[in-house]
Scaffold this active site. Structure first.
Site, PDB file in Angstrom:
ATOM      1  N   ARG A   1       0.882  -1.290  -0.011  1.00  0.00           N
ATOM      2  CA  ARG A   1      -0.033   0.250   0.249  1.00  0.00           C
ATOM      3  C   ARG A   1       1.035   0.820  -0.246  1.00  0.00           C
ATOM      4  O   ARG A   1       1.765   1.306   0.619  1.00  0.00           O
ATOM      5  CB  ARG A   1      -0.520   0.000   1.380  1.00  0.00           C
ATOM      6  CG  ARG A   1      -2.254   1.004   0.885  1.00  0.00           C
ATOM      7  CD  ARG A   1      -2.454   1.067   3.191  1.00  0.00           C
ATOM      8  NE  ARG A   1      -1.650   2.167   3.558  1.00  0.00           N
ATOM      9  CZ  ARG A   1      -2.222   2.685   4.563  1.00  0.00           C
ATOM     10  NH1 ARG A   1      -3.438   1.683   4.852  1.00  0.00           N
ATOM     11  NH2 ARG A   1      -1.506   2.825   5.700  1.00  0.00           N
TER      12      ARG A   1
ATOM     13  N   TYR B   1      -2.966  10.794   6.319  1.00  0.00           N
ATOM     14  CA  TYR B   1      -3.133   9.871   6.749  1.00  0.00           C
ATOM     15  C   TYR B   1      -2.280   8.241   6.122  1.00  0.00           C
ATOM     16  O   TYR B   1      -1.826   8.799   4.976  1.00  0.00           O
ATOM     17  CB  TYR B   1      -4.790   8.653   6.802  1.00  0.00           C
ATOM     18  CG  TYR B   1      -5.037   7.318   6.031  1.00  0.00           C
ATOM     19  CD1 TYR B   1      -5.094   6.869   7.920  1.00  0.00           C
ATOM     20  CD2 TYR B   1      -4.516   6.795   5.502  1.00  0.00           C
ATOM     21  CE1 TYR B   1      -4.817   5.489   8.253  1.00  0.00           C
ATOM     22  CE2 TYR B   1      -4.424   5.034   5.321  1.00  0.00           C
ATOM     23  CZ  TYR B   1      -4.891   5.114   7.321  1.00  0.00           C
ATOM     24  OH  TYR B   1      -4.530   3.431   7.098  1.00  0.00           O
TER      25      TYR B   1
ATOM     26  N   ASP C   1      -4.958   3.337   0.165  1.00  0.00           N
ATOM     27  CA  ASP C   1      -6.241   3.573   1.353  1.00  0.00           C
ATOM     28  C   ASP C   1      -6.999   4.878   1.301  1.00  0.00           C
ATOM     29  O   ASP C   1      -6.398   6.383   1.363  1.00  0.00           O
ATOM     30  CB  ASP C   1      -6.176   3.393   2.568  1.00  0.00           C
ATOM     31  CG  ASP C   1      -6.900   3.086   3.385  1.00  0.00           C
ATOM     32  OD1 ASP C   1      -7.843   3.321   3.279  1.00  0.00           O
ATOM     33  OD2 ASP C   1      -6.657   2.398   4.473  1.00  0.00           O
TER      34      ASP C   1
ATOM     35  N   HIS D   1      -9.168   6.193   2.672  1.00  0.00           N
ATOM     36  CA  HIS D   1      -9.478   6.907   3.788  1.00  0.00           C
ATOM     37  C   HIS D   1     -10.843   7.411   4.127  1.00  0.00           C
ATOM     38  O   HIS D   1     -10.953   7.867   5.250  1.00  0.00           O
ATOM     39  CB  HIS D   1      -8.548   6.780   5.551  1.00  0.00           C
ATOM     40  CG  HIS D   1      -8.387   6.224   6.384  1.00  0.00           C
ATOM     41  ND1 HIS D   1      -8.700   7.130   7.580  1.00  0.00           N
ATOM     42  CD2 HIS D   1      -8.440   5.061   6.585  1.00  0.00           C
ATOM     43  CE1 HIS D   1      -8.279   6.247   8.182  1.00  0.00           C
ATOM     44  NE2 HIS D   1      -8.304   4.362   8.300  1.00  0.00           N
TER      45      HIS D   1
ATOM     46  N   GLU E   1      -8.437   1.652  -2.041  1.00  0.00           N
ATOM     47  CA  GLU E   1      -9.739   0.872  -0.452  1.00  0.00           C
ATOM     48  C   GLU E   1     -10.264   2.327   0.344  1.00  0.00           C
ATOM     49  O   GLU E   1      -9.944   3.006  -0.017  1.00  0.00           O
ATOM     50  CB  GLU E   1      -8.373   0.582   0.434  1.00  0.00           C
ATOM     51  CG  GLU E   1      -9.287   0.337   2.129  1.00  0.00           C
ATOM     52  CD  GLU E   1      -7.823  -0.279   2.881  1.00  0.00           C
ATOM     53  OE1 GLU E   1      -6.386  -0.687   2.673  1.00  0.00           O
ATOM     54  OE2 GLU E   1      -7.827  -0.019   3.209  1.00  0.00           O
TER      55      GLU E   1
ATOM     56  N   GLU F   1     -13.932  -2.371   6.262  1.00  0.00           N
ATOM     57  CA  GLU F   1     -12.906  -2.208   7.651  1.00  0.00           C
ATOM     58  C   GLU F   1     -14.464  -0.664   8.594  1.00  0.00           C
ATOM     59  O   GLU F   1     -14.024  -1.566  10.268  1.00  0.00           O
ATOM     60  CB  GLU F   1     -11.597  -1.114   8.204  1.00  0.00           C
ATOM     61  CG  GLU F   1     -11.428   0.336   7.353  1.00  0.00           C
ATOM     62  CD  GLU F   1     -10.524   0.437   7.720  1.00  0.00           C
ATOM     63  OE1 GLU F   1      -9.484  -0.009   6.571  1.00  0.00           O
ATOM     64  OE2 GLU F   1      -9.891   1.406   8.179  1.00  0.00           O
TER      65      GLU F   1
ATOM     66  N   ARG G   1     -13.345  -6.199   2.752  1.00  0.00           N
ATOM     67  CA  ARG G   1     -12.031  -6.674   4.076  1.00  0.00           C
ATOM     68  C   ARG G   1     -12.753  -5.435   5.624  1.00  0.00           C
ATOM     69  O   ARG G   1     -12.403  -4.678   5.788  1.00  0.00           O
ATOM     70  CB  ARG G   1     -10.844  -5.034   3.140  1.00  0.00           C
ATOM     71  CG  ARG G   1     -11.492  -4.012   2.538  1.00  0.00           C
ATOM     72  CD  ARG G   1     -10.455  -3.308   2.315  1.00  0.00           C
ATOM     73  NE  ARG G   1      -9.681  -2.984   4.067  1.00  0.00           N
ATOM     74  CZ  ARG G   1      -8.315  -2.604   4.403  1.00  0.00           C
ATOM     75  NH1 ARG G   1      -7.871  -3.920   4.207  1.00  0.00           N
ATOM     76  NH2 ARG G   1      -8.227  -2.602   5.213  1.00  0.00           N
TER      77      ARG G   1
ATOM     78  N   GLU H   1      -3.833  -8.319   5.475  1.00  0.00           N
ATOM     79  CA  GLU H   1      -3.252  -6.825   5.190  1.00  0.00           C
ATOM     80  C   GLU H   1      -2.934  -7.365   6.686  1.00  0.00           C
ATOM     81  O   GLU H   1      -3.293  -8.037   7.244  1.00  0.00           O
ATOM     82  CB  GLU H   1      -3.959  -5.416   5.952  1.00  0.00           C
ATOM     83  CG  GLU H   1      -2.995  -4.468   6.861  1.00  0.00           C
ATOM     84  CD  GLU H   1      -4.679  -3.120   6.881  1.00  0.00           C
ATOM     85  OE1 GLU H   1      -5.655  -3.377   7.064  1.00  0.00           O
ATOM     86  OE2 GLU H   1      -4.048  -2.447   7.111  1.00  0.00           O
TER      87      GLU H   1
ATOM     88  N   TRP I   1     -12.338  10.802   8.782  1.00  0.00           N
ATOM     89  CA  TRP I   1     -10.139  10.960   9.026  1.00  0.00           C
ATOM     90  C   TRP I   1     -10.219   9.789   8.565  1.00  0.00           C
ATOM     91  O   TRP I   1     -10.465   8.934   7.903  1.00  0.00           O
ATOM     92  CB  TRP I   1     -10.387  10.517  10.827  1.00  0.00           C
ATOM     93  CG  TRP I   1      -8.544  10.244  10.846  1.00  0.00           C
ATOM     94  CD1 TRP I   1      -7.328  10.811  10.456  1.00  0.00           C
ATOM     95  CD2 TRP I   1      -8.055   8.901  10.858  1.00  0.00           C
ATOM     96  NE1 TRP I   1      -6.293  10.275  10.178  1.00  0.00           N
ATOM     97  CE2 TRP I   1      -6.631   8.798  10.565  1.00  0.00           C
ATOM     98  CE3 TRP I   1      -8.291   7.449  11.671  1.00  0.00           C
ATOM     99  CZ2 TRP I   1      -5.905   7.994  11.114  1.00  0.00           C
ATOM    100  CZ3 TRP I   1      -7.973   7.036  11.552  1.00  0.00           C
ATOM    101  CH2 TRP I   1      -5.898   6.829  11.586  1.00  0.00           C
TER     102      TRP I   1
HETATM  103  C1  CS2 Z   1      -6.317   1.774   7.808  1.00  0.00           C
HETATM  104  C2  CS2 Z   1      -6.338   1.504   9.798  1.00  0.00           C
HETATM  105  O1  CS2 Z   1      -5.404  -0.203   8.205  1.00  0.00           O
HETATM  106  C3  CS2 Z   1      -6.062   0.322   7.249  1.00  0.00           C
HETATM  107  O2  CS2 Z   1      -6.310   0.134   6.414  1.00  0.00           O
HETATM  108  O3  CS2 Z   1      -7.768   2.074   7.849  1.00  0.00           O
HETATM  109  O4  CS2 Z   1      -4.836   2.169   9.386  1.00  0.00           O
HETATM  110  C4  CS2 Z   1      -7.549   2.298  10.521  1.00  0.00           C
HETATM  111  O5  CS2 Z   1      -7.205   4.206   9.847  1.00  0.00           O
HETATM  112  C5  CS2 Z   1      -7.033   1.945  11.324  1.00  0.00           C
HETATM  113  O6  CS2 Z   1      -7.505   0.662  12.083  1.00  0.00           O
HETATM  114  C6  CS2 Z   1      -8.234   2.899  12.707  1.00  0.00           C
HETATM  115  O7  CS2 Z   1      -7.826   2.360  14.342  1.00  0.00           O
HETATM  116 MG    MG Z   2      -7.990   1.760   5.426  1.00  0.00          MG
END
Ligand code: CS2
Ligand code: MG
Length: 423
Positions: free
Chosen positions: A148, A160, A231, A233, A257, A283, A304, A360, A423
């Site tokens: 990633r 991020y 990602d 996010h 992602e 997630e 995921r 991951e 976020w």
């Molecule tokens: C994430 C995480 O791993 C990922 O893809 O998006 O880093 C996520 O931000 C954290 O699990 C939040 O606690």
């Molecule tokens: Mg993620």
């Protein structure tokens, strides 16, 4: 067999984990589960201690499906991150017990191995394209075949996934005289205990310009032998995400992602109408029903979910089974903020389902391995679990006591005008 005791252990070996240890009336037979919800750990611990543990005492730990259904439907107020994380802790601990009782690893109970190892991915990041390039090369040298890539966005602060770049940006943010940082964040920084959340500043326009340039650079310099992805996010609007997915097409991402926030699943149709870049999401979902429209309409290519936040192995194996019908592959969430029992559960499922995609992973530091031994191991791009009965993970309760809980928050994001963003 009966459950005799439920121990909820909150520990902070570098970061907070909520661990569940379910004891049985068979001497020495217990199960270990993970119920960690980053930033809201004590809400889950309290739900387990005050509301769920009393319902488990005296139950036969063999009846995983019935315990799962009775905890999920029996609350009436079901679902949501707190209760589904608590349920995941119970579920993974019960699968651990079932495996130990049978003398078999959990993957065997799930149907047995369909592959030798689980293809793994890790994170690369940096302040500019050459730093990201170096970071990707480092991961390839470690043996990763899927990486990633995240990059700091010019004009924004603490992007991020960029690690050190976030801190560098934070320093410039603090020195920039911008009023919001102290006012809105309490001056907090990542990981500084009781402080208020660190606030990132982010804007979509520079982001949408930067990401395609990053992947153009990586393909140009590193080539095509590694699978790359990114990602988002959950930060884009549907049409912005469609544009990004389209702009990234020439660089053949493994997937894009979490392009959108999780609430309105139908928005994924807009991205799909414009691009063949594979999409991954999940997630922030808490049940199979969150996943269903994306899977059955074939709006994503990888599901995921976080096994630790959707009720554990029992829910995830059903999601995997539905996904198989629609050519959707699994890519379970596996960051450092969930504990080794969930990472192990991920790999047991990865090994046993036919439609596994990628996993991951993180390398847990020694301090976590001291408290929570047995995380999956990485070799030449793939993850493995041992053939030990159960999940293969454990908790050292004495070691856990050395690291008491420390309040901590996830960062949050605001736009340049100060308004809240995902976020
Ligand atoms: C994430 C995480 O791993 C990922 O893809 O998006 O880093 C996520 O931000 C954290 O699990 C939040 O606690
Ligand atoms: Mg993620």
């Amino acid at each position: 067999m009966k459950i005799t005791e439920v121990r909820v252990i909150v520990t902070c070996p570098g970061r907070n984990y909520v661990i569940l240890k379910i004891m049985t009336d068979t001497p020495g037979l217990y199960g270990v589960g993970d119920a960690t919800l980053n930033g809201r750990e004590l809400a889950v611990a309290s739900a387990l201690e005050n509301h769920i543990a009393p319902l488990l005492i005296g139950r036969d730990p063999d009846s995983i499906e019935d315990i799962w259904q009775s905890l999920f439907r029996g609350t009436y107020w079901r679902g949501g991150p707190v209760l589904m994380t608590a349920l995941a802790g119970v579920d993974t601990a019960l699968w651990d017990i079932k495996g130990k009782r049978a003398g078999l690893p959990v993957y065997s109970l799930l149907g047995g191995k369909t592959r030798l190892g689980a293809l793994a991915y890790t994170h690369a990041g940096g302040r500019d394209v050459s730093e990201v390039e170096d970071s990707v090369r480092e991961k390839i040298a470690q043996g990763f075949k899927v990486v990633r890539a995240q990059i700091a966005i010019p004009g924004t602060v603490g992007t991020y996934g960029v690690g050190g770049a976030g801190e560098a940006s934070l320093a410039s943010w603090k020195n920039s005289g911008t009023p919001w940082q102290d006012e809105l964040s309490g001056g907090g920084e990542w990981g500084d205990g009781g402080a208020m959340p660190y606030v990132e500043r982010w804007e979509p326009t520079p982001y949408l310009h930067t990401i395609p340039k990053l992947f153009a650079h990586l393909r140009d310099k590193i080539g095509w032998d590694v699978e790359l992805f990114h990602d988002v996010h959950e930060r884009l609007t549907p049409i912005q995400a469609a544009r990004l997915a389209k702009d990234l097409e020439p660089y053949r991402l493994f997937f894009l992602e979490d392009p959108l926030r999780p609430e309105h699943k139908e928005s994924f149709r807009i991205i799909r109408q414009h691009s063949t870049t594979p999409l991954a999401m999940g997630e922030l979902f808490h049940t199979k029903w969150d996943c269903l429209p994306l899977i059955s309409e074939q709006l994503i290519d990888f599901i995921r979910c976080d096994l630790g936040h959707i009720g554990g192995i029992t829910e995830a194996k059903k999601i995997a089974a539905v996904s198989e019908c629609y050519y959707v592959q699994t890519a379970w969430h596996g960051p450092g903020d969930i504990a080794p029992p969930t990472h192990a559960a991920n790999v047991h499922l990865d090994l046993s389902v036919p439609n596994f995609g990628v996993q991951e992973m993180v390398f847990f530091p020694d301090i976590v391995q001291e408290v929570l031994p047995g995380a999956p191991t990485f070799k030449d791009g793939y993850l493995h679990v041992t053939d030990a009965p159960g999940l293969g993970t454990d908790i050292d309760e004495e070691a856990a006591k050395k690291y008491p809980y420390e309040r901590n928050y996830l960062p949050m994001t605001r736009r340049a005008d100060g308004s809240t963003h995902d976020w």
